[in-house]
Structure formats: C-alpha cells, structure tokens
Design an enzyme around this catalytic site. Structure first.
Site, PDB file in Angstrom:
ATOM      1  N   ASP A   8      39.377  32.627  41.304  1.00  0.00           N
ATOM      2  CA  ASP A   8      38.784  33.780  40.652  1.00  0.00           C
ATOM      3  C   ASP A   8      38.880  34.946  41.639  1.00  0.00           C
ATOM      4  O   ASP A   8      39.089  34.735  42.840  1.00  0.00           O
ATOM      5  CB  ASP A   8      37.317  33.452  40.317  1.00  0.00           C
ATOM      6  N   ASP A  10      36.740  38.455  41.529  1.00  0.00           N
ATOM      7  CA  ASP A  10      35.446  39.074  41.865  1.00  0.00           C
ATOM      8  C   ASP A  10      34.427  38.003  42.255  1.00  0.00           C
ATOM      9  O   ASP A  10      34.139  37.094  41.474  1.00  0.00           O
ATOM     10  CB  ASP A  10      34.908  39.849  40.664  1.00  0.00           C
ATOM     11  N   ASP A 167      33.007  31.427  40.970  1.00  0.00           N
ATOM     12  CA  ASP A 167      31.573  31.566  41.232  1.00  0.00           C
ATOM     13  C   ASP A 167      30.749  31.657  39.953  1.00  0.00           C
ATOM     14  O   ASP A 167      29.571  32.007  40.003  1.00  0.00           O
ATOM     15  CB  ASP A 167      31.311  32.805  42.102  1.00  0.00           C
TER      16      ASP A 167
END
Length: 215
Positions: A8, A10, A167
C-alpha cells in the site's frame, strides 16, 4: 516461495498525512470550521478524501455539498501533495534488501492515478517499483481483488508468490482474498478503536525491516 512484495502507499510506504491533513484544513478554514490536529488526522489519513471529510466536518457522500467539498479538497491536495510527504524510516533499506534477494516490489494503492503518477517519482525510492496500480487503474479499488491480480499479471507472478503490506482492513481483505500473504504494518494510520485482531492479516510488523524475518 515469495517472488514479489507489494505495498500500500499511504501509511505504509509514505507518510502522506501532513499533506492530506493540510488539504483538509484548507477546506475546513474555507468553510469557517476549526482545523483538525494531526493526532485527529493521522488515524483516518488512509481513508482518502471521503474519510477525511467525514471526520473533519461530518460531510458524507450522501450530503448535498459533498461533491463540492470533495473537489475543493482534491484541488488543494493537487497543489500540496508532495510538500511534506516522505518515505517512512527503513523503507529504502528494505527495498535495497529485497532487490539483493532478487524480489520484485510494487505498489497497489487506492489513491487516484492523477496523484500516484506524480507522487511516486518524487519519493526517492532506492529501487524503482516494478508495478504501480492506482485506485482507478482497474475500475475497482481495494478491498476488490482486481488490483491485486492485475499487479500480479503485470510482473508475471502468481498471487500465492506475493506478500502484501498495508495498514487498513481493506488491504488485508484484498490480499487474503487474492491468495497473498497479508502483513499489517503497525506504523501505519491505524485508529485506537480499530479492531485489528479481527482483520485477516497473517502477521503484524512494527518496522519495515521486520519484514525480512517474515520472508
């Protein structure tokens, strides 16, 4: 056998919260509302414009002003997207080690390509990504498996040969449903009330270099 590590963007590779928060606070000021602190912004930074507007002003997609607020946010973010965004500590060290081991790496993000395509080249990756999949590349974004499978096709690996780091719950869902090993990064944008134990990750790590023990 692991052949590729996918990330991922961000909250996993890059700390984008300052610039996303700056765009949010610009919108809040323009509408006469109080700014939000970084402590409030960081846990929802991975949720993009919609998540930030909901947290900052209670503006959801069914609100009559949502489209206007969202466009103002995106216009501002397009101006400040790289002002303070940096890679998290240890990311480049990890990428160099992956490269030494002959492992490909790439990015699968829900960020629109108009931002991804400009931001990624400015982040200073020690090794260039083999693939970059944005939120609008496949017509569906995570938790859909389409971006995950498309990335595999682009670099010529099978999903079961991939590890995916993220996250957010949608990251873990997308990875597991695609057949990848799912790794939750504890340095990311995770809220205190997120029930991460209910997510589908195979393992959690506290620093980027912790991934090496997983591999």
């Amino acid at each position: 056998m692991t052949r590729a590590v996918l990330f991922d963007l961000d909250g996993t590779l890059a700390d984008t919260a300052q610039d996303l928060g700056g765009a949010l606070n610009f919108v809040l000021r323009a509408n006469g509302l109080a700014e939000k602190s970084m402590d409030e912004i960081r846990p929802v930074a991975s949720h993009g414009a919609n998540g930030l507007l909901k947290m900052g002003a209670g503006i959801t997609p069914d609100h009559p002003d949502h489209a206007q607020w969202r466009q103002t946010f995106l216009d501002r973010y397009e101006e400040c997207y790289a002002d303070e965004t940096v890679l998290f500590d240890g990311i480049n060290e990890l990428l160099r080690e992956l490269d030494k081991r002959g492992l490909a790496w790439g990015i699968i993000t829900n960020k629109p390509a108009k931002f991804t395509d400009k931001l990624v080249p400015q982040l200073g990756f020690a090794v260039p990504p083999a693939v970059v999949i944005s939120g609008d590349t496949c017509g569906e974004a995570k938790p859909s498996v389409k971006p995950m499978l498309h990335a595999c096709g682009q670099i010529g690996v099978k999903p079961e040969e991939c590890v995916y780091l993220g996250d957010a719950e949608r990251d873990m869902q997308a990875a597991k449903n695609a057949g990848m090993k799912a790794v939750l990064v504890n340095w990311g944008y995770i809220a205190e009330d997120d029930d991460t134990e209910a997510w589908l990750q195979d393992v959690c790590i506290d620093t980027p270099l912790d991934l090496l023990a997983v591999l």
